[in-house]
Design an enzyme around this catalytic site. Sequence first.
Site, PDB file in Angstrom:
ATOM      1  N   ASP A 298      -6.637  13.298  56.884  1.00  0.00           N
ATOM      2  CA  ASP A 298      -7.971  12.953  56.367  1.00  0.00           C
ATOM      3  C   ASP A 298      -8.898  14.168  56.344  1.00  0.00           C
ATOM      4  O   ASP A 298      -9.531  14.461  55.323  1.00  0.00           O
ATOM      5  CB  ASP A 298      -8.613  11.856  57.227  1.00  0.00           C
ATOM      6  CG  ASP A 298      -8.057  10.482  56.920  1.00  0.00           C
ATOM      7  OD1 ASP A 298      -6.978  10.402  56.317  1.00  0.00           O
ATOM      8  OD2 ASP A 298      -8.705   9.489  57.286  1.00  0.00           O
TER       9      ASP A 298
ATOM     10  N   GLY B 212     -11.169   7.600  54.131  1.00  0.00           N
ATOM     11  CA  GLY B 212     -11.456   8.844  54.850  1.00  0.00           C
ATOM     12  C   GLY B 212     -12.939   9.107  55.043  1.00  0.00           C
ATOM     13  O   GLY B 212     -13.375  10.260  55.044  1.00  0.00           O
TER      14      GLY B 212
HETATM   15  O1  PMV Z   1      -7.516   4.641  57.309  1.00  0.00           O
HETATM   16  P1  PMV Z   1      -7.745   6.107  57.282  1.00  0.00           P
HETATM   17  O2  PMV Z   1      -8.480   6.581  56.088  1.00  0.00           O
HETATM   18  O3  PMV Z   1      -8.339   6.613  58.581  1.00  0.00           O
HETATM   19  O4  PMV Z   1      -6.285   6.805  57.154  1.00  0.00           O
HETATM   20  C1  PMV Z   1      -5.412   6.800  58.239  1.00  0.00           C
HETATM   21  C2  PMV Z   1      -4.084   7.407  57.866  1.00  0.00           C
HETATM   22  C3  PMV Z   1      -3.013   7.155  58.927  1.00  0.00           C
HETATM   23  O5  PMV Z   1      -1.818   7.756  58.447  1.00  0.00           O
HETATM   24  C4  PMV Z   1      -2.777   5.681  59.139  1.00  0.00           C
HETATM   25  C5  PMV Z   1      -3.398   7.781  60.271  1.00  0.00           C
HETATM   26  C6  PMV Z   1      -3.359   9.290  60.308  1.00  0.00           C
HETATM   27  O6  PMV Z   1      -3.873   9.849  61.286  1.00  0.00           O
HETATM   28  O7  PMV Z   1      -2.779   9.919  59.422  1.00  0.00           O
END
Ligand code: PMV
Length: 299
Positions: free
Chosen positions: A138, A93
Amino acid sequence: MDVFGRGKVILLGEHAVVYGRPALAAGIERGVRARVTGPGEMQLAIRPWGRDVRADESDELSRAFAAAVAEQPNARSVRIEVDVDLPAGAGLGCSAALGVAVVRALASAAGEAPSDDEVARRALAWERVFHGNPSGVDNTMAAHGGIAVYRRGEPLEPVRAKKPLRLVIGDSGESASTRVMVEGVARQYERDKPRTEKTLDAITALVQNARLAIEDGDVRALGQLMDMNQMLLGSLMLSTPALEEMCATAREAGAAGAKLTGSGGGGCMIALVADEATGERVRDALARTGRRAFVAEAR
Ligand code: PMV
């Protein structure tokens, strides 16, 4: 005054959360610290990256900065400096933590102290520049921290953990675009909706049970649920050989469970450990295979 945007891990439920399913997420101590260093021409200096960003330029970071500025009522033209203590594009995040820190810095310059919900709402405008269809998990976790169940469009549900959650976070060193990984799942959904829906239902059941395991302080059960979530993420083509190898290393070194976290396709793995000594063992085992890893407590 320094302001903070927290890094996060998704304990279970990533990707399913894009489809309105619940996800279990937790803040970590690491994140992004920001401060207003004086009046300026709406500049953002990201010190560890050597980047100087201006709100009137056309690259992604500049557009995200402009989006955050647009959310700030009576924004003052300032220079903001940030320190980033998270790997970028690794599922922790980082971009949301940066967005939250910038939103808070802009608010403090305008003499305002918005609520965490309002900070999260403004930071979503920043996130949208990077991710086509962010679920909002996030930016919400970067603003609130803690352990919580997040569901798109619903208030965050804090989860009371009976015991502190200890994790080892290992970086595969591979980076993947969240946007590309989310689009990959969307293609599978279009091609075979019933199968993908079944996988999402199974992930939802794991998330619900994981919440109970956290409330009961049942590390073993939570670890098993994380392992099962990892299998389902693998079936959605989100894992990689490096992530699988890291999960296996962590389990062999005593972790109760391990999985990728965030968008997958690279990025980080999280392993759940029962105590500090096991955490150190898992971290050292990962380091021996050449992976950077650190011990973290969910908070
Ligand atoms: O990879 P990160 O930290 O951007 O987490 C994304 C989480 C997902 O579920 C894959 C996408 C979202 O928007 O929730």
